[in-house]
Write an enzyme that holds these catalytic residues in place. Structure first.
Site, PDB file in Angstrom:
ATOM      1  N   GLN A  93       0.883  -1.176   0.000  1.00  0.00           N
ATOM      2  CA  GLN A  93       0.000   0.000   0.000  1.00  0.00           C
ATOM      3  C   GLN A  93       0.916   1.221   0.000  1.00  0.00           C
ATOM      4  OE1 GLN A  93      -2.757   0.503   3.316  1.00  0.00           O
ATOM      5  NE2 GLN A  93      -3.649   2.341   2.404  1.00  0.00           N
ATOM      6  N   HIS A  99      -8.369   2.888  -0.561  1.00  0.00           N
ATOM      7  CA  HIS A  99      -8.830   2.968  -1.955  1.00  0.00           C
ATOM      8  C   HIS A  99      -9.012   1.566  -2.508  1.00  0.00           C
ATOM      9  CE1 HIS A  99      -4.422   3.179  -1.810  1.00  0.00           C
ATOM     10  NE2 HIS A  99      -4.419   2.485  -2.929  1.00  0.00           N
TER      11      HIS A  99
END
Ligand code: 5GP
Ligand code: ZN
Length: 140
Positions: A93, A99
């Site tokens: 990430q 997201h």
């Protein structure tokens, strides 16, 4: 969050190629697309990851994902759409604002890297053991 690029996009301080917006979520094109139409859906309220995101925002993100992939089917006629969501730097990430990636694959594009891992038969004892550890943690 002041230093968060996705919060800046939500506020309009940074530009984006928006495809969908409602009260809780924003969907826009990834600027380093893995495939044509690679889209991100984010909650407007900052939350770093799935551990932190409130359930109502999560529900809104997943409802939006259904609308966006329906639009992708009409607009791009993909052979499929992969959804991916990373939690933590240990799984790469990079932007620490929750997201969901929506990655459509066109007929003439190669397989998406995230959908083509090698299947290796697992050890059933070890699978049983880990399932018990996770189930026990849920029951706590
Ligand atoms: P992660 O590895 O955190 O799941 O992926 C972050 C994604 O955000 C990457 O695919 C990257 O291309 C995308 N990204 C990073 N910065 C920006 C930006 O400023 N605008 C947009 N639209 N996407 C970004
Ligand atoms: Zn943020």
């Amino acid at each position: 969050m002041e230093d968060c690029i996705f919060c800046k996009i939500v506020k309009g301080d940074l530009p984006c190629f928006k495809v969908y917006e409602d009260e809780k979520v924003l969907a826009f094109e990834d600027i380093n697309p893995v495939s044509q139409g690679h889209t991100l859906i984010i909650p407007k309220r900052h939350a770093e990851n799935l551990w932190e995101v409130p359930e109502d925002d999560l529900a809104a993100i997943h409802a939006a994902s259904k609308r966006v992939i329906a639009a992708m089917r009409k607009a791009l006629d993909p052979v499929g759409v992969a959804l991916l969501q990373l939690n933590g730097r240990g799984v790469n990430q990079v932007v620490m604002h929750y997201h969901l990636h929506l990655m459509p694959r066109s007929r003439d594009e190669p397989p998406l890297p995230v959908t083509s891992w090698e299947l290796k038969e697992g050890d059933m004892d070890s699978i049983r053991e880990v399932s018990k550890r996770i189930a026990a943690a849920i029951a706590e």
